[in-house]
Design a protein around this motif. Structure first.
Motif, PDB file in Angstrom:
ATOM      1  N   LYS A 113      45.594  42.415  34.240  1.00 55.96           N
ATOM      2  CA  LYS A 113      46.237  43.972  34.290  1.00 55.96           C
ATOM      3  C   LYS A 113      45.628  44.652  35.438  1.00 55.96           C
ATOM      4  CE  LYS A 113      47.599  44.240  29.466  1.00 55.96           C
ATOM      5  NZ  LYS A 113      46.585  44.009  28.747  1.00 55.96           N
ATOM      6  N   GLU A 114      44.276  44.466  35.473  1.00 49.32           N
ATOM      7  CA  GLU A 114      43.542  45.430  36.134  1.00 49.32           C
ATOM      8  C   GLU A 114      43.291  44.843  37.801  1.00 49.32           C
ATOM      9  OE1 GLU A 114      42.742  48.221  35.372  1.00 49.32           O
ATOM     10  OE2 GLU A 114      43.709  47.863  33.301  1.00 49.32           O
ATOM     11  N   VAL A 115      43.408  43.397  38.089  1.00 49.70           N
ATOM     12  CA  VAL A 115      43.378  42.870  39.241  1.00 49.70           C
ATOM     13  C   VAL A 115      44.205  42.315  40.164  1.00 49.70           C
ATOM     14  CG1 VAL A 115      41.808  41.015  40.428  1.00 49.70           C
ATOM     15  CG2 VAL A 115      40.928  42.131  38.193  1.00 49.70           C
ATOM     16  N   ILE A 116      45.475  42.100  39.373  1.00 51.37           N
ATOM     17  CA  ILE A 116      46.604  41.326  39.996  1.00 51.37           C
ATOM     18  C   ILE A 116      47.801  41.710  39.727  1.00 51.37           C
ATOM     19  CG2 ILE A 116      46.732  39.461  38.518  1.00 51.37           C
ATOM     20  CD1 ILE A 116      46.740  37.336  40.795  1.00 51.37           C
ATOM     21  N   SER A 117      48.092  42.669  38.662  1.00 50.63           N
ATOM     22  CA  SER A 117      49.324  43.243  38.441  1.00 50.63           C
ATOM     23  C   SER A 117      49.927  44.146  39.668  1.00 50.63           C
ATOM     24  CB  SER A 117      49.415  44.003  37.103  1.00 50.63           C
ATOM     25  OG  SER A 117      48.914  45.283  37.365  1.00 50.63           O
ATOM     26  N   PRO A 118      51.464  43.861  39.763  1.00 47.21           N
ATOM     27  CA  PRO A 118      51.744  44.883  40.758  1.00 47.21           C
ATOM     28  C   PRO A 118      51.367  46.517  40.680  1.00 47.21           C
ATOM     29  CG  PRO A 118      53.375  43.367  39.985  1.00 47.21           C
ATOM     30  CD  PRO A 118      52.351  43.341  39.197  1.00 47.21           C
ATOM     31  N   LYS A 119      51.152  46.875  39.175  1.00 50.15           N
ATOM     32  CA  LYS A 119      50.751  48.217  38.897  1.00 50.15           C
ATOM     33  C   LYS A 119      49.703  48.744  39.497  1.00 50.15           C
ATOM     34  CE  LYS A 119      48.488  49.958  35.192  1.00 50.15           C
ATOM     35  NZ  LYS A 119      47.803  49.313  34.226  1.00 50.15           N
ATOM     36  N   VAL A 120      48.587  47.937  39.647  1.00 50.02           N
ATOM     37  CA  VAL A 120      47.393  48.344  40.394  1.00 50.02           C
ATOM     38  C   VAL A 120      47.298  47.905  41.629  1.00 50.02           C
ATOM     39  CG1 VAL A 120      46.036  47.904  38.230  1.00 50.02           C
ATOM     40  CG2 VAL A 120      46.168  46.084  39.629  1.00 50.02           C
ATOM     41  N   GLN A 121      48.267  47.309  42.076  1.00 48.11           N
ATOM     42  CA  GLN A 121      47.909  46.762  43.487  1.00 48.11           C
ATOM     43  C   GLN A 121      48.201  47.935  44.385  1.00 48.11           C
ATOM     44  OE1 GLN A 121      50.768  44.075  45.123  1.00 48.11           O
ATOM     45  NE2 GLN A 121      49.703  43.813  47.033  1.00 48.11           N
ATOM     46  N   GLU A 122      48.949  48.877  44.078  1.00 44.84           N
ATOM     47  CA  GLU A 122      49.190  50.002  45.040  1.00 44.84           C
ATOM     48  C   GLU A 122      47.747  51.043  45.154  1.00 44.84           C
ATOM     49  OE1 GLU A 122      52.701  52.331  44.598  1.00 44.84           O
ATOM     50  OE2 GLU A 122      53.682  50.493  44.804  1.00 44.84           O
ATOM     51  N   ASN A 123      47.162  51.014  43.960  1.00 47.48           N
ATOM     52  CA  ASN A 123      45.942  51.709  44.175  1.00 47.48           C
ATOM     53  C   ASN A 123      44.920  51.014  45.028  1.00 47.48           C
ATOM     54  OD1 ASN A 123      46.518  53.235  41.767  1.00 47.48           O
ATOM     55  ND2 ASN A 123      46.013  51.584  40.238  1.00 47.48           N
ATOM     56  N   PHE A 124      45.016  49.781  45.305  1.00 53.29           N
ATOM     57  CA  PHE A 124      43.960  49.034  46.416  1.00 53.29           C
ATOM     58  C   PHE A 124      44.364  49.427  47.770  1.00 53.29           C
ATOM     59  CE2 PHE A 124      44.094  45.236  43.291  1.00 53.29           C
ATOM     60  CZ  PHE A 124      43.345  45.941  42.190  1.00 53.29           C
ATOM     61  N   VAL A 125      45.622  49.890  48.042  1.00 49.75           N
ATOM     62  CA  VAL A 125      45.869  49.971  49.474  1.00 49.75           C
ATOM     63  C   VAL A 125      45.039  51.058  50.272  1.00 49.75           C
ATOM     64  CG1 VAL A 125      48.155  50.455  50.927  1.00 49.75           C
ATOM     65  CG2 VAL A 125      48.321  48.850  49.111  1.00 49.75           C
ATOM     66  N   PRO A 126      45.073  52.193  49.594  1.00 50.85           N
ATOM     67  CA  PRO A 126      44.202  53.168  50.319  1.00 50.85           C
ATOM     68  C   PRO A 126      42.889  52.841  50.469  1.00 50.85           C
ATOM     69  CG  PRO A 126      45.069  54.197  48.390  1.00 50.85           C
ATOM     70  CD  PRO A 126      45.846  52.732  48.404  1.00 50.85           C
ATOM     71  N   LEU A 127      42.438  52.371  49.705  1.00 55.34           N
ATOM     72  CA  LEU A 127      40.959  51.803  49.862  1.00 55.34           C
ATOM     73  C   LEU A 127      40.643  50.945  50.663  1.00 55.34           C
ATOM     74  CD1 LEU A 127      40.181  51.324  45.909  1.00 55.34           C
ATOM     75  CD2 LEU A 127      39.174  53.240  47.478  1.00 55.34           C
ATOM     76  N   LEU A 128      41.491  49.920  50.703  1.00 51.30           N
ATOM     77  CA  LEU A 128      41.442  48.661  51.598  1.00 51.30           C
ATOM     78  C   LEU A 128      41.861  49.185  52.948  1.00 51.30           C
ATOM     79  CD1 LEU A 128      42.759  45.959  49.447  1.00 51.30           C
ATOM     80  CD2 LEU A 128      40.353  46.055  50.215  1.00 51.30           C
ATOM     81  N   ASP A 129      42.730  50.288  53.139  1.00 54.91           N
ATOM     82  CA  ASP A 129      43.185  50.587  54.566  1.00 54.91           C
ATOM     83  C   ASP A 129      41.970  51.540  55.104  1.00 54.91           C
ATOM     84  OD1 ASP A 129      45.162  51.280  56.588  1.00 54.91           O
ATOM     85  OD2 ASP A 129      45.217  53.045  55.826  1.00 54.91           O
ATOM     86  N   GLU A 130      41.298  52.083  54.309  1.00 54.39           N
ATOM     87  CA  GLU A 130      40.264  53.048  54.941  1.00 54.39           C
ATOM     88  C   GLU A 130      39.019  51.944  55.404  1.00 54.39           C
ATOM     89  OE1 GLU A 130      38.607  56.383  52.449  1.00 54.39           O
ATOM     90  OE2 GLU A 130      36.843  55.296  52.717  1.00 54.39           O
ATOM     91  N   VAL A 131      38.897  50.794  54.808  1.00 53.22           N
ATOM     92  CA  VAL A 131      37.920  50.038  55.323  1.00 53.22           C
ATOM     93  C   VAL A 131      38.443  49.139  56.527  1.00 53.22           C
ATOM     94  CG1 VAL A 131      36.545  47.839  54.720  1.00 53.22           C
ATOM     95  CG2 VAL A 131      37.032  49.275  52.859  1.00 53.22           C
ATOM     96  N   GLY A 132      39.676  49.098  56.737  1.00 51.71           N
ATOM     97  CA  GLY A 132      40.345  48.357  57.801  1.00 51.71           C
ATOM     98  C   GLY A 132      40.029  49.179  59.116  1.00 51.71           C
TER      99      GLY A 132
END
Ligand code: HEM
Ligand code: 2DC
Length: 469
Positions: A113-132
């Motif tokens: 639920k917290e690591v691989i569900s589609p629901k949380v995936q969108e939360n990762f995008v801005p964080l990972l985009d910033e690192v990129g």
């Protein structure tokens, strides 16, 4: 008529003699090539025993499907004894990677639920985009300093930092600061420990770690030092978030990261959370960084393909107008490139399952309880499975060929890679930013192959030239 188990071809009668031959062939580093050779000798199924470790090996996607259908409710991989021996030795809990049975399942459902569900995936995008973004900014700075308008280098250390920064920002909702000029020596030590941990695991697949511990072998001592370094650093990061959360319990609207989400959810014990977060942090460094390095290597070798990908990224950017979640839906060829990289350069040489019911493969009977390995590296290079396997062709993943049990780089089913969505998002965003900023070239022709250090790594440094567009 179905043939009995004992008639499966292969070398399985004398584990000790096989171990000796394996060692003579430098098998500890050549496992992938030895598997390829064995499929050539014995055909699509063979049985082997090296040291104490026995398995039936298969190569066909259709056979893989049969195995995964027989994996049962609690799928179990080969137990990497070095990893469990360390935890037993230091009295630490197993995380989701090493648990089995009902405990694995209940932990895994909560972590999903917290690591691989589609629901949380969108939360990762801005964080990972910033690192990129920070990563390409860092490269621009390095290029400026070189005064040559280009930079030729082995990017692996930079990519390790990128990967650790990415996975940490998702796990902790905070930056470690590895894209800055002066980095925390503890973080660098953590990176070195992961590499050493993998490297020292490989020989202990075949020689029991507890035996090596009793005789005080260096490989066991190095392994313990490596895990100690990994756990110390992860403990520091976890303590830090735990303390913050107690001082100002989650009030903000901002996504707080996987660890804080798990703590607030309060469904796993703190010890279970720590164990799995440590595994996620350690599993998130060499895997994605090496896959990205191989991808850049392939793009440098295929300049036309590189331009095609750049064009796809440019139109995705235009169509999505700055919405990165939308943009990620419009880059099928970039996604195909990552699949193609994992086909030719998989992180995992094999996938394994202990089957829970009797099955029939290639007309041989295989009893329940047998360890079956799918030779992932060998499958990716088999002309019966992939048309012209030697060619790097991302477009094959779009439509033209069948994909049935072929795209297995992250494993399969409920036991597949827990970090898969983090890894995919992180790698896709990385390629977007790289393609938008640099042309990647190869200074000279060097054929790079894989070497087995538990995961498959390039056998020599990959030198690349980056030129700002
Ligand atoms: C398991 C591949 C990145 C954490 C696995 C497995 C494979 C794999 C093949 C075994 C799956 C199976 O048995 O079916 C990869 C590849 C990666 C990658 C190719 C990147 C290119 C990551 C990352 C993380 C991670 C970034 C952490 C954030 C894990 C964990 C497991 C796992 C925790 C064990 C899951 C379980 O047993 O339930 N990975 N991985 N991996 N991976 Fe990854
Ligand atoms: C290695 O014969 C070769 O994803 C062995 O992120 C069989 C085997 C068993 C388990 C595999 C391992 C191989 C390769 C590395 C894998 C591992 C399961 C998870 C691990 C595939 C194929 C990996 C790299 C994880 C590691 C996380 C950990 C360090 C905390």
């Amino acid at each position: 008529i179905v043939r009995p188990f004992r008639e499966i071809p292969g070398l399985w009668k004398n584990g000790v003699a096989n171990l000796y031959n394996f060692w003579k062939l430098d098998g500890f580093r050549n496992l992938h090539r030895i598997m390829l050779h064995n499929f050539k000798t014995f055909g699509p199924i063979y049985r082997e025993k090296i040291g104490y470790y026995e398995s039936v090996n298969i190569i066909n996607p259709e056979d893989a499907a049969i195995v995964f259908k027989a994996e049962g409710h609690y799928p179990k991989r080969l137990n990497v004894e070095a990893w469990t021996a360390y935890r037993d030795y230091r009295n630490r809990k197993y995380g989701v990677l090493l648990k089995n049975g009902e405990e694995w399942r209940s932990n895994r459902i909560i972590l999903n639920k917290e690591v691989i569900s589609p629901k949380v995936q969108e939360n990762f995008v801005p964080l990972l985009d910033e690192v990129g973004q920070d990563f390409v900014a860092r490269l621009h700075k390095k290029i400026k300093r070189s005064g040559q308008n280009k930079w030729t280098t082995d990017l692996s250390q930079e990519l390790f930092k990128y990967a650790l920064e990415s996975v940490s920002s998702v796990l902790y909702g905070e930056r470690l600061g590895l894209m800055l000029d002066y980095i925390d020596p503890e973080a660098q030590h953590f990176i070195d420990c992961i590499t050493l941990m993998f490297k020292t695991t490989a020989p202990m697949l075949y020689i029991p770690p507890n035996l090596l511990r009793q005789i005080g072998a260096k490989v066991w001592r190095d392994h313990v030092d490596a895990w100690d370094g990994i756990f110390n650093q992860a403990d520091r990061c976890i303590q830090n978030i735990y303390r913050q959360l107690r001082q100002e319990p989650g009030t903000t609207m901002k996504y707080p990261g996987v660890l804080a989400s798990l703590l607030m959810l309060d469904k796993l014990s703190i010890e279970d959370i720590k164990a799995s977060i440590t595994e996620l942090m350690a599993g998130g460094v060499d895997t994605t960084s090496i896959t990205l390095l191989w991808t850049l290597y392939e793009l440098a070798r295929h300049p036309n393909l590189q331009e095609e990908l750049r064009a796809e990224v440019a139109s995705a950017r235009a169509e999505s107008q700055g919405d990165m979640v939308e943009m990620l839906k419009r880059i099928p060829l970039v996604k195909g490139a990552l699949k193609e990289t994992l086909r030719l350069h998989p992180v995992a040489v094999s996938l394994q399952r202990y089957i829970t019911e009797d099955i029939i493969i290639q007309n041989y009977h295989i009893p329940a309880g047998t360890l079956v390995q799918l030779g992932l590296y060998a499958m990716g290079r088999d002309p019966k499975v992939f048309f012209r396997p030697e060619q790097y062709q991302p477009s094959r993943w779009l439509r033209t060929e069948t994909h049935y049990f072929r795209g297995l780089g992250f494993g399969f089913g409920p036991r597949q890679c827990l970090g898969r969505r983090i890894a995919e998002t992180e790698m896709q965003l990385f390629l977007i930013h790289m393609l938008e900023n640099f042309r990647v070239e190869k200074p000279r022709h060097v054929e790079v192959q894989s070497t087995f250090e538990l995961i498959l790594l390039p056998d020599k440094p990959i030198m690349l030239t980056l030129k700002p567009l």
